[in-house]
Design a protein around this motif. Structure first.
Motif, PDB file in Angstrom:
ATOM      1  N   ASP A  34      -6.504   6.992   1.952  1.00  0.00           N
ATOM      2  CA  ASP A  34      -5.354   6.092   1.459  1.00  0.00           C
ATOM      3  C   ASP A  34      -4.265   7.109   1.021  1.00  0.00           C
ATOM      4  O   ASP A  34      -3.263   6.659   0.513  1.00  0.00           O
ATOM      5  CB  ASP A  34      -5.997   5.582   0.062  1.00  0.00           C
ATOM      6  CG  ASP A  34      -6.478   6.731  -0.908  1.00  0.00           C
ATOM      7  OD1 ASP A  34      -6.495   7.838  -0.364  1.00  0.00           O
ATOM      8  OD2 ASP A  34      -6.734   6.291  -2.010  1.00  0.00           O
ATOM      9  N   LYS A  35      -4.235   8.481   1.518  1.00  0.00           N
ATOM     10  CA  LYS A  35      -3.164   9.362   0.866  1.00  0.00           C
ATOM     11  C   LYS A  35      -2.056   9.298   2.349  1.00  0.00           C
ATOM     12  O   LYS A  35      -0.975  10.117   2.511  1.00  0.00           O
ATOM     13  CB  LYS A  35      -3.576  10.901   0.980  1.00  0.00           C
ATOM     14  CG  LYS A  35      -4.359  10.658  -0.320  1.00  0.00           C
ATOM     15  CD  LYS A  35      -5.131  12.310  -0.509  1.00  0.00           C
ATOM     16  CE  LYS A  35      -6.144  12.265  -1.499  1.00  0.00           C
ATOM     17  NZ  LYS A  35      -7.014  13.565  -1.771  1.00  0.00           N
ATOM     18  N   ILE A  70      -0.240  12.596   3.192  1.00  0.00           N
ATOM     19  CA  ILE A  70      -0.069  13.112   4.816  1.00  0.00           C
ATOM     20  C   ILE A  70       0.965  12.367   5.484  1.00  0.00           C
ATOM     21  O   ILE A  70       0.605  10.944   5.248  1.00  0.00           O
ATOM     22  CB  ILE A  70      -1.528  12.874   5.418  1.00  0.00           C
ATOM     23  CG1 ILE A  70      -2.618  13.686   4.718  1.00  0.00           C
ATOM     24  CG2 ILE A  70      -1.365  12.966   6.864  1.00  0.00           C
ATOM     25  CD1 ILE A  70      -4.014  13.367   5.043  1.00  0.00           C
ATOM     26  N   LEU A  71       2.029  12.805   6.041  1.00  0.00           N
ATOM     27  CA  LEU A  71       3.105  12.082   6.809  1.00  0.00           C
ATOM     28  C   LEU A  71       2.915  12.118   8.225  1.00  0.00           C
ATOM     29  O   LEU A  71       2.854  13.222   8.734  1.00  0.00           O
ATOM     30  CB  LEU A  71       4.290  12.850   6.288  1.00  0.00           C
ATOM     31  CG  LEU A  71       4.495  13.023   4.830  1.00  0.00           C
ATOM     32  CD1 LEU A  71       5.994  13.609   4.508  1.00  0.00           C
ATOM     33  CD2 LEU A  71       4.745  11.738   4.141  1.00  0.00           C
ATOM     34  N   ARG A  74       0.850  -1.198  -0.080  1.00  0.00           N
ATOM     35  CA  ARG A  74      -0.004   0.132  -0.053  1.00  0.00           C
ATOM     36  C   ARG A  74       0.725   1.202   0.042  1.00  0.00           C
ATOM     37  O   ARG A  74       0.358   2.207  -0.746  1.00  0.00           O
ATOM     38  CB  ARG A  74      -0.825   0.093   1.433  1.00  0.00           C
ATOM     39  CG  ARG A  74      -1.960  -0.980   0.920  1.00  0.00           C
ATOM     40  CD  ARG A  74      -3.183  -0.927   2.369  1.00  0.00           C
ATOM     41  NE  ARG A  74      -3.749   0.459   2.097  1.00  0.00           N
ATOM     42  CZ  ARG A  74      -3.347   1.377   3.103  1.00  0.00           C
ATOM     43  NH1 ARG A  74      -2.673   1.186   4.195  1.00  0.00           N
ATOM     44  NH2 ARG A  74      -4.386   2.664   3.034  1.00  0.00           N
ATOM     45  N   ARG A  75       1.987   1.290   0.937  1.00  0.00           N
ATOM     46  CA  ARG A  75       2.787   2.375   0.852  1.00  0.00           C
ATOM     47  C   ARG A  75       3.409   2.689  -0.284  1.00  0.00           C
ATOM     48  O   ARG A  75       3.713   3.824  -0.984  1.00  0.00           O
ATOM     49  CB  ARG A  75       3.876   2.270   2.000  1.00  0.00           C
ATOM     50  CG  ARG A  75       3.386   2.375   3.451  1.00  0.00           C
ATOM     51  CD  ARG A  75       4.332   2.036   4.189  1.00  0.00           C
ATOM     52  NE  ARG A  75       3.734   2.058   5.833  1.00  0.00           N
ATOM     53  CZ  ARG A  75       4.258   1.685   6.905  1.00  0.00           C
ATOM     54  NH1 ARG A  75       5.228   0.979   6.696  1.00  0.00           N
ATOM     55  NH2 ARG A  75       3.737   1.747   7.738  1.00  0.00           N
ATOM     56  N   ALA A  76       4.118   1.590  -1.205  1.00  0.00           N
ATOM     57  CA  ALA A  76       4.605   1.639  -2.447  1.00  0.00           C
ATOM     58  C   ALA A  76       3.660   2.172  -3.483  1.00  0.00           C
ATOM     59  O   ALA A  76       4.031   3.004  -4.410  1.00  0.00           O
ATOM     60  CB  ALA A  76       5.253   0.400  -2.899  1.00  0.00           C
ATOM     61  N   SER A  77       2.395   1.571  -3.331  1.00  0.00           N
ATOM     62  CA  SER A  77       1.389   2.385  -4.172  1.00  0.00           C
ATOM     63  C   SER A  77       1.086   3.908  -4.175  1.00  0.00           C
ATOM     64  O   SER A  77       1.007   4.510  -5.100  1.00  0.00           O
ATOM     65  CB  SER A  77       0.159   1.484  -4.107  1.00  0.00           C
ATOM     66  OG  SER A  77      -0.889   2.096  -4.693  1.00  0.00           O
ATOM     67  N   ARG A  78       0.931   4.104  -2.902  1.00  0.00           N
ATOM     68  CA  ARG A  78       0.863   5.676  -2.533  1.00  0.00           C
ATOM     69  C   ARG A  78       2.162   6.561  -2.929  1.00  0.00           C
ATOM     70  O   ARG A  78       2.089   7.474  -3.877  1.00  0.00           O
ATOM     71  CB  ARG A  78       0.683   5.906  -1.032  1.00  0.00           C
ATOM     72  CG  ARG A  78      -0.418   5.298  -0.478  1.00  0.00           C
ATOM     73  CD  ARG A  78      -0.705   5.631   0.869  1.00  0.00           C
ATOM     74  NE  ARG A  78      -1.423   4.835   1.657  1.00  0.00           N
ATOM     75  CZ  ARG A  78      -1.183   3.975   2.649  1.00  0.00           C
ATOM     76  NH1 ARG A  78      -0.033   4.265   3.244  1.00  0.00           N
ATOM     77  NH2 ARG A  78      -1.908   3.065   3.338  1.00  0.00           N
ATOM     78  N   ARG A 106      -0.185  19.431  -2.344  1.00  0.00           N
ATOM     79  CA  ARG A 106      -0.249  19.784  -0.690  1.00  0.00           C
ATOM     80  C   ARG A 106       0.187  18.385   0.133  1.00  0.00           C
ATOM     81  O   ARG A 106      -0.253  17.524   0.113  1.00  0.00           O
ATOM     82  CB  ARG A 106      -1.617  20.055  -0.276  1.00  0.00           C
ATOM     83  CG  ARG A 106      -2.105  21.514  -1.355  1.00  0.00           C
ATOM     84  CD  ARG A 106      -3.297  21.945  -0.664  1.00  0.00           C
ATOM     85  NE  ARG A 106      -3.163  22.912   0.266  1.00  0.00           N
ATOM     86  CZ  ARG A 106      -3.962  22.820   1.567  1.00  0.00           C
ATOM     87  NH1 ARG A 106      -5.027  22.190   1.710  1.00  0.00           N
ATOM     88  NH2 ARG A 106      -3.690  23.573   2.379  1.00  0.00           N
ATOM     89  N   ILE A 107       1.120  18.880   0.908  1.00  0.00           N
ATOM     90  CA  ILE A 107       1.433  17.805   1.929  1.00  0.00           C
ATOM     91  C   ILE A 107       1.254  18.257   3.330  1.00  0.00           C
ATOM     92  O   ILE A 107       1.781  19.290   3.797  1.00  0.00           O
ATOM     93  CB  ILE A 107       3.036  17.442   1.889  1.00  0.00           C
ATOM     94  CG1 ILE A 107       3.306  17.012   0.235  1.00  0.00           C
ATOM     95  CG2 ILE A 107       3.354  16.486   2.854  1.00  0.00           C
ATOM     96  CD1 ILE A 107       4.663  16.833  -0.189  1.00  0.00           C
ATOM     97  N   ALA A 108       0.700  17.430   4.070  1.00  0.00           N
ATOM     98  CA  ALA A 108       0.412  17.820   5.535  1.00  0.00           C
ATOM     99  C   ALA A 108       1.452  16.903   6.333  1.00  0.00           C
ATOM    100  O   ALA A 108       1.615  15.697   6.060  1.00  0.00           O
ATOM    101  CB  ALA A 108      -1.010  17.278   6.033  1.00  0.00           C
TER     102      ALA A 108
END
Length: 488
Positions: free
Chosen positions: A111-112, A92-93, A10-14, A34-36
């Protein structure tokens, strides 16, 4: 293990989707990403992300910080975590799982979201990109704000760097120049030659112009050539060579250089003419005096008397030439005082009244606007007007018309003296004010040069406009605010 593998996938896909978004934005109109970044409550990184970064060619990135308590610093703030709306962000991190348990951050609805070590890694990467962006902006700002043109090409002779100084110098915008062959700014005689320089360096790595300054010609967008001073450098980046030229337009410098050389030549000629004038003045006086005395000798035949008269006339002409040369080289400074140019014109015309009638020449005066007083030296301005009227007379052997027009235009007094004579060829008009240039059989070529020098000392200009067969117009321009007045 299956669950862990599923999370990794899932992470690789994102990340793949995020990378795809970057690529898409590079090929279309850039849209901010935009990154949170969710902080763990102890962490405060405002100083690292105060500016949104946008490396050239990539979409801008907007960073928004969220945490358990609000923090504010110059140009940046940490928002409360409950205010975080996942739909408003592309990524979103959350390195410390601060969003865990919130319903709107379930795997199906967010999923982000990237959490754990991957989020911490990307968080660090964002900080590094921010630092790179700031360095890049500093370098780009320095290069783009330079007044000199800075142009970089790659090994294929294609422009890959082009600053604002280059835009102003060459006339092509940055978007027009980037990706084009350098030959768009290289004059026709040197297009192939310049390309061969690049090929030779790539083949031999022998620098002939690299690291040196040179004077060359370049070409503007409209096709005009102009002189430049250019320094060349080369940089190797990831096994590719990039050639950079720092270019300065030296048109004004070249003109100044030519004026200095012209002044030096005139000074040398002037010193020579002063010496010659001094040496021949007395012999001319003696020759002329003896010729005049011999014409009065009793019993002299007509032929001899005519020859002596010719000798005396030629001596007088030579004396006038010597006086003109001395005036050109050692003319006294102007003594200016307020006065009306109309009065100066009247005085000059009065001297030519009889000659104008004899040659069937009419004079017309046109005063387009009333003339205010200007500061000028009456004697020197009288010399200018006499010279221009004399030239007009000589251009109309079969009669004609002289039109004298006066006006005020753009804070200047203008006096135009136009004749209906034979006119001047373009190559003659272009050199008419050059010292010692003349089309007259016995002219010195100094009359108009002296006129120009006098007008320039008054802070003005003298212009010529002529058409062969239709006549010539000389225009005197004197500034209304020309000062100070020299009392004398």
């Amino acid at each position: 293990m299956p669950a862990l593998r599923f999370n990794q996938m899932r992470r690789a896909s994102r990340l793949t989707a995020y990378s795809s978004r970057l690529t898409d934005n590079m090929t279309t109109a850039p849209k901010p990403i935009r990154i949170a970044i969710v902080l763990n409550g102890q962490e405060f990184i405002c100083h690292a992300v105060t500016l949104p970064f946008s490396l050239e060619g990539y979409p801008p990135v907007e960073l928004v910080l969220y945490g358990t308590k609000p923090e504010v610093a110059a140009g940046c703030q940490v928002n409360l975590l409950p205010e975080l709306d996942p739909k408003a962000f592309d990524l979103i991190l959350d390195g410390q799982f601060m969003t865990a348990g919130r319903p709107d951050f379930s795997p199906e609805q967010a999923d982000k979201l990237i959490t754990g070590p991957a989020a911490r890694f990307l968080n660090g990467l964002v900080r590094q990109l921010q630092e790179l962006r700031q360095k890049q902006e500093i370098n780009a700002g320095i290069i783009n704000s330079a007044t000199d043109a800075i142009v970089t090409i790659n090994e294929d002779h294609i422009i890959v760097g082009y600053n604002r100084g280059a835009e102003q110098m060459f006339g092509y915008t940055r978007s027009e120049a980037l990706g084009q062959d350098l030959t768009i700014i290289v004059p026709p005689p040197y297009k192939a030659e310049h390309r061969s320089y690049v090929r030779r360096y790539l083949a031999t790595r022998e620098a002939r112009m690299i690291g040196k300054h040179a004077r060359l010609n370049a070409q503007r967008r409209d096709g005009r050539e102009f002189p430049i001073s250019i320094s060349f450098s080369v940089a190797e980046i990831r096994d590719q060579l990039y050639f950079t030229g720092i270019i300065r337009d030296i048109t004004e410098y070249k003109e100044l250089e030519e004026r200095v050389l012209h002044t030096e030549r005139l000074a040398a000629v002037g010193n020579t003419m002063t010496h010659i004038a001094h040496e021949i003045k007395n012999p001319l006086l003696i020759i002329g005096g003896f010729a005049q005395q011999l014409t009065r000798v009793p019993g002299l035949d007509d032929k001899s008397r005519r020859k002596l008269s010719m000798i005396a006339a030629e001596v007088t002409h030579l004396e006038e030439m010597v006086a003109e040369m001395r005036e050109f080289v050692r003319r006294p400074p102007a003594v200016k005082r307020p006065g009306q140019m109309s009065a100066a014109i009247d005085e000059a015309l009065e001297l030519f009244q009889d000659t104008l009638k004899e040659h069937n020449i009419q004079v017309r005066r046109i005063e387009e606007t009333p003339l205010p007083a200007v500061n000028y030296d009456p004697k020197q301005m009288h010399r200018v007007l006499i010279n221009l009227l004399k030239n007009a007379l000589e251009a109309m052997d079969q009669g004609g018309k002289i039109t004298i027009t006066s006006r005020v235009r753009e804070n200047k007094v203008e006096i135009g003296i136009a004749d209906t004579g034979v006119g001047l060829a373009p190559e003659v008009a272009a050199n008419i004010f050059q010292p010692y240039f003349t089309t007259k059989e016995k002219g010195t070529g100094l009359g108009l040069a002296i006129c120009q020098a006098i007008i320039q000392e008054h802070g003005g200009k003298i212009l010529v406009d002529s058409t062969p067969g239709q006549g010539t117009t000389f225009t005197i321009q004197l500034p209304l605010d020309e000062a100070p007045v020299v009392e004398g």
